[in-house]
Design a protein around this motif. Structure first.
Motif, short mmCIF file in Angstrom:
data_model
loop_
_atom_site.label_atom_id
_atom_site.label_comp_id
_atom_site.label_asym_id
_atom_site.label_seq_id
_atom_site.Cartn_x
_atom_site.Cartn_y
_atom_site.Cartn_z
N SER A 35 -12.36 11.85 -9.38
CA SER A 35 -11.39 12.59 -10.20
C SER A 35 -11.86 14.02 -10.44
O SER A 35 -13.07 14.28 -10.53
CB SER A 35 -11.22 11.92 -11.56
OG SER A 35 -10.61 10.68 -11.43
N GLY A 36 -10.90 14.91 -10.60
CA GLY A 36 -11.19 16.29 -11.00
C GLY A 36 -12.24 16.94 -10.11
O GLY A 36 -12.21 16.80 -8.89
N ASP A 49 -5.13 11.43 -15.12
CA ASP A 49 -4.01 10.60 -15.58
C ASP A 49 -3.79 9.39 -14.67
O ASP A 49 -3.39 8.33 -15.13
CB ASP A 49 -2.73 11.44 -15.66
CG ASP A 49 -2.81 12.47 -16.77
OD1 ASP A 49 -3.44 12.19 -17.80
OD2 ASP A 49 -2.24 13.57 -16.61
N LYS A 81 -13.17 2.72 -4.57
CA LYS A 81 -12.11 3.21 -3.68
C LYS A 81 -10.76 3.20 -4.42
O LYS A 81 -10.66 2.55 -5.47
CB LYS A 81 -12.04 2.37 -2.40
CG LYS A 81 -11.86 0.91 -2.64
CD LYS A 81 -11.80 0.15 -1.34
CE LYS A 81 -11.40 -1.31 -1.52
NZ LYS A 81 -12.05 -2.04 -2.60
N ASP A 116 2.66 9.57 -13.46
CA ASP A 116 1.33 10.00 -13.91
C ASP A 116 0.52 10.65 -12.78
O ASP A 116 -0.69 10.41 -12.63
CB ASP A 116 0.55 8.83 -14.53
CG ASP A 116 1.10 8.43 -15.89
OD1 ASP A 116 1.74 9.26 -16.55
OD2 ASP A 116 0.88 7.27 -16.29
N PRO A 131 -15.21 8.37 -9.75
CA PRO A 131 -16.13 9.47 -9.40
C PRO A 131 -15.44 10.61 -8.66
O PRO A 131 -15.99 11.71 -8.56
CB PRO A 131 -17.17 8.79 -8.51
CG PRO A 131 -16.46 7.61 -7.93
CD PRO A 131 -15.49 7.15 -8.96
N1 LIG Z 1 -13.68 5.88 -5.62
C1 LIG Z 1 -12.51 6.47 -5.39
N2 LIG Z 1 -12.36 7.30 -4.34
C2 LIG Z 1 -11.20 7.93 -4.10
N3 LIG Z 1 -10.09 7.79 -4.85
C3 LIG Z 1 -10.18 6.96 -5.92
C4 LIG Z 1 -11.37 6.27 -6.25
N4 LIG Z 1 -11.15 5.54 -7.36
C5 LIG Z 1 -9.85 5.75 -7.70
N5 LIG Z 1 -9.26 6.60 -6.84
C6 LIG Z 1 -7.89 7.12 -6.84
O1 LIG Z 1 -7.86 8.38 -7.52
C7 LIG Z 1 -6.53 8.59 -8.02
C8 LIG Z 1 -6.54 9.07 -9.44
O2 LIG Z 1 -7.11 10.31 -9.55
P1 LIG Z 1 -7.06 10.92 -11.02
O3 LIG Z 1 -5.66 11.04 -11.47
O4 LIG Z 1 -8.00 10.16 -11.88
O5 LIG Z 1 -7.72 12.34 -10.85
P2 LIG Z 1 -7.03 13.71 -10.59
O6 LIG Z 1 -5.93 13.48 -9.62
O7 LIG Z 1 -8.12 14.65 -10.22
O8 LIG Z 1 -6.50 14.15 -12.04
P3 LIG Z 1 -5.05 14.37 -12.70
O9 LIG Z 1 -4.18 13.19 -12.37
O10 LIG Z 1 -5.33 14.46 -14.19
O11 LIG Z 1 -4.53 15.66 -12.15
C9 LIG Z 1 -5.84 7.23 -7.95
O12 LIG Z 1 -4.92 7.27 -6.88
C10 LIG Z 1 -6.96 6.26 -7.65
O13 LIG Z 1 -6.51 5.12 -6.91
#
Ligand SMILES: Nc1ncnc2c1ncn2[C@@H]1O[C@H](COP(=O)(O)OP(=O)(O)OP(=O)(O)O)[C@@H](O)[C@H]1O
Length: 298
Positions: free
Chosen positions: A12-13, A67, A42, A274, A10
């Motif tokens: 992401s982005g 990613d 989390k 990534d 939730p």
């Molecule tokens: N509920 C959550 N709250 C906060 N962080 C989370 C949660 N679930 C996963 N994460 C963390 O979010 C990170 C991944 O973010 P993600 O890469 O999907 O999005 P982004 O950084 O916005 O996009 P991109 O990598 O494409 O630039 C991982 O480190 C993951 O552990």
């Protein structure tokens, strides 16, 4: 009845994906699927959503996030030999891998694309003992994604990467590297290196314009450490994808790379895998050809 497992992050982005959950369920139910949803509560949670999946229980897995989220999903799938096609919803900031698969960035269109069922087998990279879908990088800019405040990233999107990158320029510090492939050994001081499976990373979508994700090769791109005035023009070339022949670029294609720092007193920071923090150097990077089935719009 067919069954789909949706895992979503939730955070992401720009955090818009949760608003589309009902649309997701609607479209998949109409297409004859039972929908099972896992919300990452989390950081680090994603693998829990794939725990104890029984062979043949699911027909499709969908990962909605950036990613980093997709990286966690594929690591768990490959470690546990979960051989189910994966749909990627580009709900993150840069979404480099989904962009390479040409997945629509409008979520409803993306759900329909997954439902169309065009499956492609793609190569997966491995750095030390972890898999990566898109990139393993080190040096300048590679730590940008770890240092960006999540709020900054959520609000500014890709622009946050560029701004943070510019902020880091004065900290330019060359890394003395030894790069070993099956064919050659190169020693060179570089500011930045990337090993890419697809064409882009961090929103720079033409870093490796020749890359495809099923050619059995990874692309190594590094910027040599030269005075800033010499390489300033290079950044424009990189944005346009016209940098590969530049004398200050090292460009290699192979399915194996060893990347070491030749100065033991030098702290090469962490690598980036990534878009998340990866291991320290030395890095041993290999490729597993056509290892994963994904839905693509190609
Ligand atoms: N509920 C959550 N709250 C906060 N962080 C989370 C949660 N679930 C996963 N994460 C963390 O979010 C990170 C991944 O973010 P993600 O890469 O999907 O999005 P982004 O950084 O916005 O996009 P991109 O990598 O494409 O630039 C991982 O480190 C993951 O552990």
């Amino acid at each position: 009845m067919k069954k789909v497992k949706l895992l979503y992050n939730p955070m992401s982005g720009n955090r818009r994906f949760p608003n589309f959950l009902d649309d997701f369920i609607d479209r998949f139910q109409r297409a004859g699927y039972e929908v099972n949803v896992f919300r990452s509560l989390k950081p680090g949670d994603i693998p829990i959503g794939l725990e104890n999946i029984v062979e043949d229980e699911y027909d499709t897995i969908v990962a909605a996030g950036g990613d980093g989220t997709v990286n966690e999903v594929i690591n768990k799938m490959l470690e546990d030999n979960i051989d189910i096609p994966l749909g990627i919803v580009p709900a993150g900031t840069a979404n480099d891998f989904a962009a390479h698969l040409n997945m629509p960035f409008e979520f409803r269109e993306c759900f329909d694309t997954i439902l169309k069922g065009n499956i492609k087998e793609v190569d997966i990279g491995k750095v030390n003992d972890r898999y990566f879908i898109n990139v393993c990088a080190g040096g300048l800019l590679s730590t940008v994604s770890h240092e960006i405040d999540r709020k900054f990233k959520n609000t500014l999107g890709k622009m946050a990467y560029y701004l943070k990158g510019i902020e880091q320029l004065p900290k330019l510090k060359p890394i003395p590297l030894k790069i070993t492939t099956k064919e050659e050994k190169i020693e060179e001081e570089v500011y930045l290196f990337l090993i890419l499976n697809s064409q882009g990373a961090g929103g720079f979508n033409k870093l490796a314009p020749m890359a495809t994700i099923d050619d059995g090769l990874l692309e190594f791109v590094a910027v040599k450490a030269r005075p800033l005035h010499e390489i300033a023009a290079l950044f424009v070339k990189i944005l346009q994808g016209e940098h590969l022949n530049d004398k200050n670029i090292i460009y290699l294609q192979d399915n194996y790379f060893k990347v070491e720092c030749t100065d033991s007193t030098y702290d090469p920071h962490f690598s980036d895998v990534d878009g998340e923090k990866g291991p320290h150097l030395p890095l041993e990077i290999s490729l597993e050809p056509r290892k994963l089935s994904v839905f693509a719009n190609l």
